[in-house]
Design a protein around this motif. Structure first.
Motif, PDB file in Angstrom:
ATOM      1  N   LEU A   7      -5.028  -3.761  -5.279  1.00  0.00           N
ATOM      2  CA  LEU A   7      -5.428  -3.272  -3.942  1.00  0.00           C
ATOM      3  C   LEU A   7      -6.904  -2.935  -3.901  1.00  0.00           C
ATOM      4  O   LEU A   7      -7.343  -2.478  -2.914  1.00  0.00           O
ATOM      5  N   ALA A  64      -7.761   1.196   3.293  1.00  0.00           N
ATOM      6  CA  ALA A  64      -6.631   0.908   4.233  1.00  0.00           C
ATOM      7  C   ALA A  64      -7.370   1.156   5.361  1.00  0.00           C
ATOM      8  O   ALA A  64      -8.413   1.407   5.803  1.00  0.00           O
ATOM      9  N   LEU A  84       0.812  -1.044   0.014  1.00  0.00           N
ATOM     10  CA  LEU A  84       0.016   0.109   0.019  1.00  0.00           C
ATOM     11  C   LEU A  84       0.984   1.252   0.079  1.00  0.00           C
ATOM     12  O   LEU A  84       0.520   2.140  -0.857  1.00  0.00           O
TER      13      LEU A  84
END
Length: 446
Positions: free
Chosen positions: A415, A436, A349
């Motif tokens: 992601l 996230a 990330l």
């Protein structure tokens, strides 16, 4: 034209036309049968009129005072009777006018549409060649016509009631069929937009339920394929990062010491050479080339794998990237909004956030021709929001993603994020959203 109509219109329009045709056909049949019915109903009255005329003529022939006998007969006739005496020279009234002028009779437009047969019949009354007048049959058609009018109203009412009932049934049926179809269409729209998690409501007839079930099965398959594709992209990005890390290590561990050794030897050669000799000048040129190689090697290492992220954290690495951009492009006014809590994320990330900012700034430097740019990297709940904007010339139409942003798009998709390129109010925006965990507050140092 027909295919462009809605399902409800395609259903109700033929039904309406069918019932309208039935009403018209009923009116035509009523019109046809009315003529024969009126003629048959008045045949006995016509025969009676003939018998009355023959009896009157016989009575006049046998009477000593035929004129008085005729007057007595005329006085006996009821004005409302269908049989009337018409003196010689008088004009006969219209046979269908009696009883049709009242307010309770059928309307004139309806009567004008009917084909009324010619029921007028006259039998002469005479004695010794003298014509006294005629016994005429003037039927009162108001009852028959009113009966026909009532029949027409009953037929029209039945057709209207049947049309309404059929319309209600068709509306209910269309609604029960259209609602599942609308749910199916909305579900397919969600599938097209990439929403595979929301199932389609299963309902309606068996055929539609089967289609909804097949669409839900398709959504599950697409969701699995999408997840497999993200996993594959994630492994691909990981392999690329591993190769970049290995290549960066090779350049750092192998090429770096060699360049450093060359630089040290060149400095020693410069110090040992006479200041005014050609050897000193050549050594200076070699030293400059070595220093340029070292700077190039650092830039390559930074693009392959920025070591600052692992050592200093993402926020510090991004600030270092922005400082280098300002040194490299002093003519561009670069502002930033970078959340210090970015240091709480790491791994793929953090690498992706850094790469997106790096690639976007590279495009601003090389292609935008901008005078001002802004970098934003913040948290919005459980999402990392990255936005790079500039006031440059924008991007060519039909060429939204170049090679660099295409690679970033693959990283972002791996992601489960999104990357978009927009042009709003003469500014170009590169926007990225990455899922996230919520960032923790950075500890305050003493």
């Amino acid at each position: 034209m027909w295919q462009r109509l809605s399902f409800s219109t395609q259903l109700f329009l033929p039904l309406g036309l069918l019932f309208m045709a039935a009403l018209i056909m009923g009116g035509v049949l009523l019109h046809v049968f009315t003529t024969g019915q009126l003629a048959e109903e008045n045949q006995p009255a016509q025969r009676s009129t003939k018998a009355v005329a023959e009896a009157l003529n016989n009575a006049l022939r046998s009477s000593d005072h035929p004129r008085r006998t005729l007057d007595d007969f005329v006085r006996m006739l009821d004005e409302s009777s269908d049989i009337q005496f018409l003196p010689a020279g008088a004009v006969a009234p219209p046979f269908a006018s009696r009883g049709l002028q009242g307010s309770h009779g059928p309307p004139k437009w309806f009567v004008s549409l009917l084909s009324i047969p010619d029921l007028h019949i006259a039998f002469p009354v005479s004695l010794n060649g003298e014509h006294f007048g005629d016994i005429v049959f003037v039927p009162d058609l108001s009852a028959a016509l009113f009966e026909t009018w009532v029949g027409f109203l009953a037929l029209a009412g039945f057709v209207v009631a049947l049309t309404g009932l059929t319309g209600v049934v068709a509306y209910v049926f269309a609604g029960s069929a259209l609602r599942p179809l609308q749910d199916l269409g909305a579900g397919l729209t969600r599938l097209r937009r990439g929403d595979y998690a929301t199932p389609i409501s299963v309902g309606g007839p068996p055929e539609i339920r089967q289609s909804c079930e097949e669409a839900n099965a398709l959504a599950e398959t697409l969701a699995q394929l999408s997840q497999d594709n993200r996993d594959l992209l994630h492994r691909l990005v990981s392999l690329q990062d591993d190769e970049r890390r290995d290549l960066a290590r090779e350049l750092h561990d192998e090429l770096g010491p060699l360049l450093f050794g060359i630089r040290v030897g060149t400095i020693a050669l410069v110090d040992a050479s006479p200041p005014a000799g050609n050897l000193s000048s050549s050594a200076q040129e070699v030293l400059q080339s070595v220093e340029a190689l070292q700077q190039t090697n650092r830039r390559i290492l930074d693009r392959l794998r920025p070591l600052y992220i692992e050592e200093l954290g993402l926020e510090t690495s991004v600030q270092t990237l922005l400082r280098n951009f300002r040194k490299q492009a002093p003519s561009i006014d670069l502002t930033d909004t970078v959340d210090p809590n970015l240091n709480a994320i790491d791994g793929p990330l953090a690498q992706t956030v850094y790469r997106v900012i790096q690639e976007a700034l590279t495009n601003v430097l090389r292609h935008a021709g901008a005078s001002h740019a802004h970098v934003q990297a913040t948290f919005a709940g459980e999402t990392v929001v990255i936005e790079i904007s500039d006031d440059g010339g924008g991007f060519p139409e039909g060429n939204l993603f170049g090679r660099g942003l295409t690679g970033m798009h693959e990283r972002v998709r791996a992601l489960s994020g999104s990357l978009s390129l927009l042009r709003v109010d003469d500014r170009t925006y590169v926007r990225c959203r990455l899922p996230a965990e919520p960032a923790r507050e950075a500890p305050v140092s003493d």
